[in-house]
Design a protein around this motif. Structure first.
Motif, PDB file in Angstrom:
ATOM      1  N   TRP A  58       0.816  -1.205   0.000  1.00 11.87           N
ATOM      2  CA  TRP A  58       0.000   0.000   0.000  1.00 11.87           C
ATOM      3  C   TRP A  58       0.850   1.255   0.000  1.00 11.87           C
ATOM      4  O   TRP A  58       0.432   2.297  -0.520  1.00 11.87           O
ATOM      5  N   GLY A  59       2.059   1.171   0.563  1.00 16.96           N
ATOM      6  CA  GLY A  59       2.962   2.309   0.507  1.00 16.96           C
ATOM      7  C   GLY A  59       3.432   2.573  -0.916  1.00 16.96           C
ATOM      8  O   GLY A  59       3.497   3.728  -1.363  1.00 16.96           O
ATOM      9  N   ASN A  64       3.650   5.469  -6.112  1.00 18.76           N
ATOM     10  CA  ASN A  64       3.970   5.264  -7.530  1.00 18.76           C
ATOM     11  C   ASN A  64       3.180   6.189  -8.455  1.00 18.76           C
ATOM     12  O   ASN A  64       3.738   6.686  -9.443  1.00 18.76           O
ATOM     13  N   PRO A  65       1.894   6.452  -8.193  1.00 16.73           N
ATOM     14  CA  PRO A  65       1.179   7.400  -9.061  1.00 16.73           C
ATOM     15  C   PRO A  65       1.685   8.831  -8.960  1.00 16.73           C
ATOM     16  O   PRO A  65       1.224   9.697  -9.719  1.00 16.73           O
ATOM     17  N   TRP A  66       2.605   9.085  -8.033  1.00 14.14           N
ATOM     18  CA  TRP A  66       3.144  10.427  -7.865  1.00 14.14           C
ATOM     19  C   TRP A  66       3.725  10.975  -9.163  1.00 14.14           C
ATOM     20  O   TRP A  66       3.587  12.154  -9.483  1.00 14.14           O
ATOM     21  N   ASP A 148       9.710  -4.879  -5.709  1.00 16.10           N
ATOM     22  CA  ASP A 148       8.527  -4.599  -6.521  1.00 16.10           C
ATOM     23  C   ASP A 148       7.382  -5.444  -5.986  1.00 16.10           C
ATOM     24  O   ASP A 148       7.308  -6.648  -6.214  1.00 16.10           O
ATOM     25  N   LEU A 149       6.485  -4.809  -5.259  1.00 11.29           N
ATOM     26  CA  LEU A 149       5.385  -5.506  -4.608  1.00 11.29           C
ATOM     27  C   LEU A 149       4.052  -5.303  -5.306  1.00 11.29           C
ATOM     28  O   LEU A 149       3.061  -5.942  -4.929  1.00 11.29           O
ATOM     29  N   VAL A 150       4.017  -4.440  -6.313  1.00  7.47           N
ATOM     30  CA  VAL A 150       2.737  -4.105  -6.952  1.00  7.47           C
ATOM     31  C   VAL A 150       2.806  -4.209  -8.476  1.00  7.47           C
ATOM     32  O   VAL A 150       1.884  -3.762  -9.162  1.00  7.47           O
TER      33      VAL A 150
END
Length: 303
Positions: A58-59, A64-66, A148-150
């Protein structure tokens, strides 16, 4: 007067004996406590930011969309012309290629101040703060991977924690306050936090780093400063700083204004405000570490 009568004391001695001892100056080293707790808290804060923002799904999803808020790249940022990205332009230190010269110039100034003021222990501590913070940033970025978790795009997998451009003004500011005179220490810290607010906001709003990477760099510099002041001998530790109360408000208010201007983008309000808020928090952390913990005044003893 008989043999058993005691002679009367002189007036100046008897008067002095009845006076309470004067309270020591709150700028003396003996009145300054150097707890180890600040260094521990800053270190825990650094690790907490890393674990929450980098090592949790979730972090990563939150940050990432930043890089996709607004127009891609930093051209839309108001401070972009000062970033050095424009061909032939002079970057605002320590952005772009001015990072290494800024570090070398900062270290040279610390050495010069140490030689002039002959504050050898403080000078070595100041050099230690700058070198340790900047060196730890390099070691951390090169040895600790970004998982890389997402399933993020490949261009978002580069390890950028902590921010190198942010750690430089934070570390050099905290190093400088160790070697300058206590009288000008608050004003040096003010200039430093304004510089930090500008660089931190610019780095975040132009897409060079995520907010967590900017915040982590500041916490790393504060942790190194806390460690240095704790290890200094009592006589060499920085004492309490007498500064006008209004200066605290003025310094943080100016830091907020600088952060808002440096982080401003016309294409996305969210990115502008988050960049400014992150930069202001960084400035407040450095200010609090440098001059925000005045020593308590010792009260005179009562009769």
């Amino acid at each position: 007067m008989t043999q058993h009568d005691s002679p009367s004391l002189p007036a100046h001695i008897s008067g002095a004996s009845r006076q309470a001892p004067e309270a020591p100056d709150d700028t003396s080293p003996s009145c300054t406590t150097r707890p180890w707790m600040p260094a521990l808290l800053y270190t825990l804060g650094f690790l907490t930011v890393y674990l929450l923002a980098i090592c949790t799904p979730w972090g990563q999803r939150a940050e990432n969309p930043w890089f996709y808020l607004g127009i891609q790249g930093g051209e839309a940022a108001w401070i972009y012309p000062l970033s050095g990205s424009v061909y032939g332009s002079t970057p605002l230190p320590p952005l772009e290629l001015s990072a290494k010269p800024t570090v070398m110039a900062g270290l040279a100034v610390i050495v010069l101040l140490t030689l002039v003021r002959r504050c050898w222990r403080q000078g070595f501590a100041a050099l230690g703060v700058a070198i340790l913070a900047i060196g730890a940033k390099e070691v951390f970025k090169s040895t600790v991977p970004r998982p890389d978790l997402v399933g993020a795009p490949e261009n978002l997998l580069d390890q950028g924690f902590p921010s190198g451009h942010t750690v430089i003004p934070a570390a050099l500011t905290l190093a400088a306050v160790l070697v300058v005179s206590p009288r000008i220490r608050p004003y040096v810290a003010t200039a430093g936090v304004l510089w930090l607010a500008c660089i931190a906001a610019a780095t975040a709003t132009m897409g060079g780093h995520r907010p967590s990477e900017v915040l982590g760099a500041t916490l790393l510099a504060c942790a190194c400063y806390g460690l240095a002041t704790w290890l200094l001998p009592q006589a060499a530790a920085p004492g309490a700083t007498r500064s006008p109360r209004a200066l605290h408000v003025i310094a943080l208010a100016l830091a907020l204004i600088v952060a808002l201007v440096s982080g401003a983008r016309p294409d996305t309000l969210t990115r502008s405000l988050v960049s400014a808020a992150t930069a202001f928090i960084c400035a407040a952390l450095v200010w609090y570490a440098a001059v925000g913990r005045p020593a308590r005044r010792t009260r005179p003893a009562l009769d």
